[in-house]
Design a protein around this motif. Sequence first.
Motif: not given
Length: 123
Positions: A19-21, A23-24, A27, A69, A93
């Motif tokens: 999800g967003k967390s 993937i961030s 990165k 996540s 994260d």
Amino acid sequence: MKKINNIFLGKKILVYGLGKSGISTYKFLKKKSDVYLFDDNHKINLKFNPKIISLKQIKNTNFDRIIISPGIDISNCKLSIFLKKNLSKIHTDLDVLFSFYENKSVTITGTNGKSTTAKILHD
């Protein structure tokens, strides 16, 4: 924020949940560590080319750290047995962020109750 030593630099890391967390986190860590990604959804469609790892490969790999996540229930997921065997390696994260920077503030996240929590902490 001041940079400090961290536990994620130069490690073999599994990021579970894209999800967003997830993937961030990927990165942020991809140039600092050897990062692999796994998600329960087999139809992962990402615009970048990460190291996606299979369930079978995970069981045969020794990871230094595992980042899950927030929405993943380790008691009821595809990696449940693996995660329970590696509880001491599991992080979030936010652990990643705080391992790279010293911060003297508190972050309150979530959908409900942020204002109430902030008021209680302030009082």
